[in-house]
Each structure stands twice: as structure tokens, then as C-alpha cells.
Design a protein around this motif. Structure first.
Motif, PDB file in Angstrom:
ATOM      1  N   UNK A 218     -23.123 -38.715  -9.167  1.00 48.49           N
ATOM      2  CA  UNK A 218     -23.585 -40.075  -9.364  1.00 48.49           C
ATOM      3  C   UNK A 218     -22.703 -41.064  -8.649  1.00 48.49           C
ATOM      4  N   UNK A 219     -23.220 -42.280  -8.444  1.00 50.21           N
ATOM      5  CA  UNK A 219     -22.408 -43.338  -7.855  1.00 50.21           C
ATOM      6  C   UNK A 219     -22.110 -44.387  -8.917  1.00 50.21           C
ATOM      7  N   UNK A 220     -23.112 -45.213  -9.264  1.00 51.94           N
ATOM      8  CA  UNK A 220     -22.904 -46.184 -10.336  1.00 51.94           C
ATOM      9  C   UNK A 220     -23.346 -45.620 -11.688  1.00 51.94           C
ATOM     10  N   UNK A 221     -24.438 -44.852 -11.667  1.00 47.27           N
ATOM     11  CA  UNK A 221     -24.927 -44.197 -12.877  1.00 47.27           C
ATOM     12  C   UNK A 221     -25.026 -42.700 -12.621  1.00 47.27           C
ATOM     13  N   UNK A 222     -24.883 -41.927 -13.673  1.00 51.10           N
ATOM     14  CA  UNK A 222     -24.994 -40.478 -13.551  1.00 51.10           C
ATOM     15  C   UNK A 222     -26.369 -40.091 -12.997  1.00 51.10           C
ATOM     16  N   UNK A 223     -26.357 -39.161 -12.053  1.00 55.58           N
ATOM     17  CA  UNK A 223     -27.587 -38.671 -11.425  1.00 55.58           C
ATOM     18  C   UNK A 223     -27.857 -37.199 -11.733  1.00 55.58           C
ATOM     19  N   UNK A 224     -26.864 -36.536 -12.268  1.00 54.38           N
ATOM     20  CA  UNK A 224     -27.043 -35.129 -12.602  1.00 54.38           C
ATOM     21  C   UNK A 224     -25.712 -34.471 -12.906  1.00 54.38           C
ATOM     22  N   UNK A 225     -25.784 -33.223 -13.378  1.00 50.74           N
ATOM     23  CA  UNK A 225     -24.574 -32.475 -13.716  1.00 50.74           C
ATOM     24  C   UNK A 225     -24.643 -31.076 -13.109  1.00 50.74           C
ATOM     25  N   UNK A 226     -23.465 -30.551 -12.767  1.00 48.58           N
ATOM     26  CA  UNK A 226     -23.343 -29.164 -12.350  1.00 48.58           C
ATOM     27  C   UNK A 226     -22.770 -28.374 -13.524  1.00 48.58           C
ATOM     28  N   UNK A 227     -23.456 -27.302 -13.887  1.00 47.99           N
ATOM     29  CA  UNK A 227     -22.989 -26.466 -14.986  1.00 47.99           C
ATOM     30  C   UNK A 227     -22.746 -25.053 -14.463  1.00 47.99           C
ATOM     31  N   UNK A 228     -21.877 -24.315 -15.136  1.00 51.00           N
ATOM     32  CA  UNK A 228     -21.579 -22.960 -14.668  1.00 51.00           C
ATOM     33  C   UNK A 228     -21.395 -22.018 -15.839  1.00 51.00           C
ATOM     34  N   UNK A 229     -21.683 -20.754 -15.574  1.00 51.05           N
ATOM     35  CA  UNK A 229     -21.360 -19.670 -16.495  1.00 51.05           C
ATOM     36  C   UNK A 229     -20.834 -18.518 -15.652  1.00 51.05           C
ATOM     37  N   UNK A 230     -20.772 -17.330 -16.215  1.00 47.53           N
ATOM     38  CA  UNK A 230     -20.206 -16.196 -15.490  1.00 47.53           C
ATOM     39  C   UNK A 230     -21.048 -15.805 -14.277  1.00 47.53           C
ATOM     40  N   UNK A 231     -22.285 -16.256 -14.230  1.00 47.52           N
ATOM     41  CA  UNK A 231     -23.177 -15.894 -13.120  1.00 47.52           C
ATOM     42  C   UNK A 231     -23.191 -16.924 -11.993  1.00 47.52           C
TER      43      UNK A 231
END
Length: 311
Positions: A218-231
Motif C-alpha cells: 500500500x501507499x496511503x491506504x493498505x492495498x493488500x497483504x502477503x501471507x506465508x506458511x510452510x508451502x
């Protein structure tokens, strides 16, 4: 410096019930201090039913339930201060508070009932690697937006935390017509997992367990998230991230003054300072938002007994 027989810190259900009990037990000089701009605490957000059966033998919403105690509190003409934040309590029972109208206030109390509720505390797995982005809120803040002010926090929402608070908020957003893209958690036990999956599936919300947030876009507002697990890693687009954090007793200023519960294992309301009592979520996190009416009333009675014996 003001002087009062009894000072109650917190105007939620525990503080209100303790104040009413103390007044009915003979304490006339009482002042209640509340940081928010209204009495009622967290129950002002609980617009769903399920309250009041023990006290009134009828099912009420949280707001209806707490309003009955607010009305009784006001009928008893108990003094109170709103928009007033307690910043220090000393072992000799001097309370320091601040408010926009009165500035810095010092109050010497014969007895204190500490009913300051709970605070949200991040878990180790909750790491938000960003700053200066709008659209990131705590669950209690969003609950206030929706249930009190009538605002939805965003159009595309992800909730981090599949606990009681997070799941209830996901359900509330669904009822109000909002879009929750996923509920994420990395610390859900195997026994809880299927129950949560089933609950969220009923409202068409995916549950992504064993995931951590590793980056926020995001720049001014959140646009997304990166999530992770073991895969590996994946991206979820969203304009709102809600942190459903676990609750901890809001007892920091007591700990700073070395005021402690006498028997923590039994959750006794007495402390190592005579005349100081702790109730509600400030003592321990209660299962119900109603807290423990018996515990709160007992605090009022015990405070009255202490004041009578001291003065």
C-alpha cells in the motif's frame, strides 16, 4: 487535591455495579472516573442479545443491560467524571488523572476500586511490517465503528485472529453486509480448527490457518497483504486489515505502583494495599462481557466495610 472516601476507576459494567453496591452499603462520598465520553464500557458495543437473564430474568441486548445499571447509578446521584484518564495510582492511594476540562487532577482516596477493564495486546505472531498506512484497525475499534457509529471500516476486509473477538466481528460484518475475504491465524490448536472452519463456512468466509502476515502492500491506504506458511507465500488484496488481538487485564498502572492481587490463582479482589480492590477484566479476563456481578457487588460491600472501619 480532592479528597473522596471511594474512587472507582472505570465506568463499565464492573465499575457501575461496584459503585451502586458501595452506595447502597452506606458510602456517600463516591466519585467514578471514566476515560471515555460515556458510561457503559464495552457493553455499549454489544447490540446483540444474550444478557440479563441472571439479574433481570429476561433476555436483553448488551446496551439494554448496561443501561439499566447506568440509570440506577444516575438515580443514586453518584458523582462521575467522563473524558478523564487515570495515569497514576500510588500506594498511599493518591490518584493522578488528566482531562481536557480540568487538566491534571489529584485525588486522595480512602478506598479505591479498580475496574479499568482490558486492553488489546499483540501476540508474537502479529507483526505488521509497515507504518503510516490507513485501513489497519484493532477489533475493538472496528466494533465501535460498526455498533456505535454505524460505519463499515472498508469494502474488502481481512481479519487477523480467529479468536472469540475476531470470529464475532466477522459475523457482525457479515450481518451488516460487509465483505470479509478471510480470517487468518497462525496459533489455532487442532481441536479448535474444525469448529472455526465450520462457523466461518456458514457465513461464507474462508479460514486460513497456520499463516503469518509477512508484508503489507500500500501507499496511503493498505492495498493488500502477503501471507506465508510452510508451502510459500500468497497475496490477498484488501483495503482493511483488522487485528483481533487477545485481551489482557488493563493493570499497568497498578503494576507500576507495585499494587498486586493477594491471591492471583484464586482471582481474589483484595490487593496488598488495604482498601484497594480490583474487579472485572482488570482482575482477569472474564468469559462473558457481563463480567461477574457477584464479584463487583462484593467489591462495593468490602470497600464500604473498609471505609467504615478506617474513618
Amino acid at each position: 487535591m480532592e479528597n473522596h472516601d471511594l474512587v472507582i476507576v472505570g465506568g463499565g459494567i464492573s465499575g457501575l455495579q461496584a459503585a451502586i453496591s458501595a452506595k447502597k452499603s452506606g458510602v456517600q462520598d463516591i466519585v467514578l472516573i471514566e476515560a471515555e465520553d460515556s458510561l457503559g464500557g464495552i457493553l455499549n458495543q454489544c447490540i446483540y442479545t444474550g444478557f440479563g437473564m441472571e439479574d433481570f430474568k429476561e433476555e436483553l441486548t448488551g446496551t439494554e443491560y448496561v443501561q439499566r445499571f447506568i440509570d440506577e447509578f444516575l438515580e443514586l446521584n453518584i458523582e462521575y467524571k467522563l473524558n478523564t484518564t487515570v495515569i497514576k495510582i500510588s500506594k498511599n492511594k493518591v490518584i493522578t488523572a488528566v482531562s481536557p476540562n480540568e487538566g491534571i487532577i489529584e485525588i486522595k482516596a480512602c478506598s479505591i476500586i479498580f475496574a479499568a477493564g482490558a486492553v488489546e495486546k499483540p501476540q508474537k505472531s502479529i507483526r505488521v511490517l509497515t507504518k503510516d498506512l490507513s485501513g489497519i484497525y484493532s477489533a475493538l475499534t472496528v466494533g465501535r465503528f460498526i455498533n456505535i457509529h454505524g460505519y463499515m471500516p472498508g469494502k474488502s476486509i481481512v481479519i487477523l485472529g480467529a479468536n472469540k473477538i475476531g470470529n464475532a466481528l466477522a459475523n457482525r460484518i457479515f450481518i451488516e453486509g460487509g465483505k470479509v475475504k478471510a480470517v487468518i491465524d497462525s496459533e489455532v490448536g487442532f481441536d479448535e480448527r474444525n469448529e472455526i472452519i465450520e462457523f466461518l463456512a456458514e457465513i461464507n468466509i474462508p479460514f486460513l490457518y497456520n499463516y503469518n502476515i509477512v508484508k503489507i502492500k500500500g501507499s496511503e491506504r493498505i492495498e493488500g497483504i502477503y501471507i506465508s506458511d510452510e508451502n510459500g507465500e500468497k497475496f490477498i488484496s484488501c483495503d482493511t486489515l483488522i487485528l483481533a488481538l487477545k485481551l489482557n487485564p488493563n493493570d499497568k498502572i497498578l503494576r507500576e505502583a507495585n499494587i498486586k492481587i493477594l491471591n492471583k490463582e484464586r482471582n481474589e479482589i483484595n490487593t496488598n494495599v488495604p482498601g484497594v480492590f480490583i474487579v472485572g477484566n482488570a482482575l482477569y479476563i472474564h468469559e462473558s462481557n457481563e463480567g461477574s456481578p457477584l464479584e463487583n457487588r462484593k467489591a462495593g460491600e468490602m470497600s464500604a466495610e473498609y471505609i467504615r472501619a478506617t474513618l
